[in-house]
Design a protein around this motif. Structure first.
Motif, mmCIF file in Angstrom:
data_model
loop_
_atom_site.group_PDB
_atom_site.id
_atom_site.type_symbol
_atom_site.label_atom_id
_atom_site.label_comp_id
_atom_site.label_asym_id
_atom_site.label_seq_id
_atom_site.Cartn_x
_atom_site.Cartn_y
_atom_site.Cartn_z
ATOM 1 N N ARG A 41 46.382 50.241 41.384
ATOM 2 C CA ARG A 41 44.942 49.986 41.293
ATOM 3 C C ARG A 41 44.351 50.795 40.143
ATOM 4 N NH1 ARG A 41 45.882 54.060 44.609
ATOM 5 N NH2 ARG A 41 44.383 55.779 44.763
ATOM 6 N N ILE A 42 43.098 50.477 39.817
ATOM 7 C CA ILE A 42 42.360 51.233 38.801
ATOM 8 C C ILE A 42 41.018 51.625 39.396
ATOM 9 C CG2 ILE A 42 41.344 51.215 36.504
ATOM 10 C CD1 ILE A 42 43.317 49.098 35.680
ATOM 11 N N GLY A 43 40.792 52.928 39.529
ATOM 12 C CA GLY A 43 39.493 53.400 39.980
ATOM 13 C C GLY A 43 38.461 53.182 38.881
ATOM 14 N N VAL A 44 37.270 52.713 39.269
ATOM 15 C CA VAL A 44 36.257 52.336 38.296
ATOM 16 C C VAL A 44 34.930 52.989 38.658
ATOM 17 C CG1 VAL A 44 35.041 50.425 37.185
ATOM 18 C CG2 VAL A 44 37.396 50.112 37.974
ATOM 19 N N LEU A 62 39.885 48.078 40.882
ATOM 20 C CA LEU A 62 40.565 46.882 40.412
ATOM 21 C C LEU A 62 41.975 46.893 40.993
ATOM 22 C CD1 LEU A 62 39.506 47.029 36.655
ATOM 23 C CD2 LEU A 62 38.607 45.463 38.373
ATOM 24 N N ARG A 63 42.310 45.847 41.707
ATOM 25 C CA ARG A 63 43.625 45.768 42.349
ATOM 26 C C ARG A 63 44.593 44.982 41.492
ATOM 27 N NH1 ARG A 63 43.364 49.571 46.441
ATOM 28 N NH2 ARG A 63 41.288 49.460 47.390
ATOM 29 N N ALA A 65 48.322 42.874 40.943
ATOM 30 C CA ALA A 65 48.920 41.739 41.646
ATOM 31 C C ALA A 65 49.788 42.238 42.804
ATOM 32 C CB ALA A 65 49.744 40.900 40.674
ATOM 33 N N ASP A 66 50.394 41.319 43.516
ATOM 34 C CA ASP A 66 51.181 41.674 44.703
ATOM 35 C C ASP A 66 52.357 42.579 44.379
ATOM 36 O OD1 ASP A 66 49.471 40.167 46.237
ATOM 37 O OD2 ASP A 66 50.703 38.349 46.125
ATOM 38 N N ASP A 67 52.844 42.544 43.149
ATOM 39 C CA ASP A 67 53.964 43.413 42.792
ATOM 40 C C ASP A 67 53.509 44.825 42.441
ATOM 41 O OD1 ASP A 67 52.688 42.987 40.421
ATOM 42 O OD2 ASP A 67 54.420 42.143 39.369
ATOM 43 N N HIS A 68 52.180 45.088 42.536
ATOM 44 C CA HIS A 68 51.591 46.412 42.293
ATOM 45 C C HIS A 68 51.795 46.910 40.863
ATOM 46 C CE1 HIS A 68 50.875 46.552 46.547
ATOM 47 N NE2 HIS A 68 52.155 46.574 46.835
ATOM 48 N N MET A 69 52.124 46.012 39.950
ATOM 49 C CA MET A 69 52.356 46.417 38.564
ATOM 50 C C MET A 69 51.626 45.533 37.565
ATOM 51 S SD MET A 69 56.436 47.274 38.635
ATOM 52 C CE MET A 69 56.438 47.550 36.873
ATOM 53 N N THR A 70 51.495 44.253 37.882
ATOM 54 C CA THR A 70 50.968 43.278 36.938
ATOM 55 C C THR A 70 49.452 43.156 37.050
ATOM 56 O OG1 THR A 70 53.025 42.018 37.151
ATOM 57 C CG2 THR A 70 51.137 40.903 36.136
ATOM 58 N N ILE A 71 48.791 43.147 35.902
ATOM 59 C CA ILE A 71 47.360 42.876 35.860
ATOM 60 C C ILE A 71 47.200 41.363 35.782
ATOM 61 C CG2 ILE A 71 45.241 43.193 34.518
ATOM 62 C CD1 ILE A 71 46.301 45.879 33.623
ATOM 63 N N ASP A 72 46.870 40.752 36.898
ATOM 64 C CA ASP A 72 46.796 39.299 36.958
ATOM 65 C C ASP A 72 45.427 38.807 36.488
ATOM 66 O OD1 ASP A 72 45.238 40.166 39.010
ATOM 67 O OD2 ASP A 72 46.352 39.160 40.610
ATOM 68 N N CYS A 75 42.296 40.219 38.418
ATOM 69 C CA CYS A 75 41.961 41.589 38.026
ATOM 70 C C CYS A 75 41.303 41.614 36.654
ATOM 71 C CB CYS A 75 43.224 42.448 38.029
ATOM 72 S SG CYS A 75 42.976 44.171 37.532
ATOM 73 N N LEU A 76 41.840 40.854 35.721
ATOM 74 C CA LEU A 76 41.303 40.833 34.365
ATOM 75 C C LEU A 76 39.910 40.220 34.325
ATOM 76 C CD1 LEU A 76 41.854 41.409 31.370
ATOM 77 C CD2 LEU A 76 42.813 39.102 31.198
ATOM 78 N N THR A 77 39.713 39.154 35.094
ATOM 79 C CA THR A 77 38.402 38.494 35.126
ATOM 80 C C THR A 77 37.330 39.419 35.684
ATOM 81 O OG1 THR A 77 39.451 36.335 35.426
ATOM 82 C CG2 THR A 77 37.121 36.514 36.005
ATOM 83 N N ARG A 78 37.658 40.141 36.740
ATOM 84 C CA ARG A 78 36.686 41.076 37.316
ATOM 85 C C ARG A 78 36.399 42.214 36.351
ATOM 86 N NH1 ARG A 78 37.039 45.566 40.993
ATOM 87 N NH2 ARG A 78 34.980 45.938 41.847
ATOM 88 N N PHE A 79 37.412 42.666 35.654
ATOM 89 C CA PHE A 79 37.211 43.721 34.664
ATOM 90 C C PHE A 79 36.265 43.260 33.559
ATOM 91 C CE2 PHE A 79 38.541 45.662 30.611
ATOM 92 C CZ PHE A 79 38.260 46.986 30.894
#
Length: 247
Positions: A41-44, A62-63, A65-72, A75-79
């Motif tokens: 995750r990314i604290g914002v 920001l969470r 993806a399910d693999d806990h590594m990929t910025i899907d 996540c990118l859209t919310r950012f």
């Protein structure tokens, strides 16, 4: 791989430049975005110029993806939406150096990887992190490197030698994965902004905390006394005294 790295290096700026960008754009409603990157995750947190006296606002992380590594895509859209809605003009990213050695461990590697992904997957440079007018800096909120430079026992010479390496530990168990790979979990995103603000706007920060200290003292001076009129409890300041009026 190299293109991502060069894109990130091009985006990095000095912390003073990030602060000056907010100084120039503070009257336009611009803000700075603090990021604390973790494994999944990314604290914002978003903050306006400290001269306005507004508190830093922590947002939902920001969470990944399910693999806990990929910025899907989600996540990118919310950012991108956060950057646009809050008129973000710069980024302050937590830089989690190892507390014992001051070196860049796995936590720092995760920060660089996540930043590379955010920049690479940003399709429109005018509205995302890759915009030229949105500088990005890495911030060590614990000031580990300056502390090491100030303490001769923690200084490492050109051959990689350090006096602190000779110290024996009193711990019976040492787990490297916890001590070296998860430094990011020791930092909260609000503290990143608090320390950044303290370093770049010291006068404003000092006045703010003096005001908060005075308000706290006044709150402690308030005592609870019964009200003669309504019979309910009333809070009044000690320094103003309490006068009982007979009806």
């Amino acid at each position: 791989m190299h293109n991502k790295f060069y894109a990130l290096m091009k985006q990095l700026s000095k912390p003073s430049k990030v602060a000056s960008t907010l100084d120039w754009k503070k009257f336009n409603g611009s803000t700075l975005l603090s990021l604390n990157i973790h494994k999944n995750r990314i604290g914002v947190a978003v903050a306006s110029h400290p001269s306005f006296g507004e508190e830093c606002q922590e947002l939902e992380p920001l969470r990944f993806a399910d693999d806990h590594m990929t910025i899907d895509t989600h996540c990118l859209t919310r950012f991108q939406r956060i950057v646009e809605d809050y008129k973000v003009c710069g980024f302050v990213v937590s830089w989690p150096l190892q507390h014992d050695t001051g070196r860049m461990g796995a936590a720092c590697g995760r920060v660089l990887y996540a930043l590379e992904e955010l920049i690479d997957k940003s399709s429109d440079g005018s509205t995302t992190m890759s915009a030229v007018n949105r500088p990005l800096c890495l911030w060590d909120s614990d000031h580990i490197v300056p502390k090491q430079r100030a303490d001769p026992k923690l200084q490492v010479d050109g051959f990689g030698r350090c006096a602190s390496y000779c110290k024996t530990s009193g711990e019976t168990e040492y787990i490297a994965s916890k001590a070296q790979y998860h430094e990011d979990e020791n930092t909260v995103v609000l503290r990143v902004w608090e320390d950044f603000c303290k370093e770049h706007w010291p006068d404003i920060y000092k006045k703010k905390h003096q005001y908060q200290g005075a308000a706290a003292e006044e709150a402690e001076e308030r005592i609870e006394k019964p009200s003669l009129v309504s019979g309910r409890a009333a809070y009044v300041p000690k320094k103003k005294g309490w006068v009982q009026m007979a009806r």
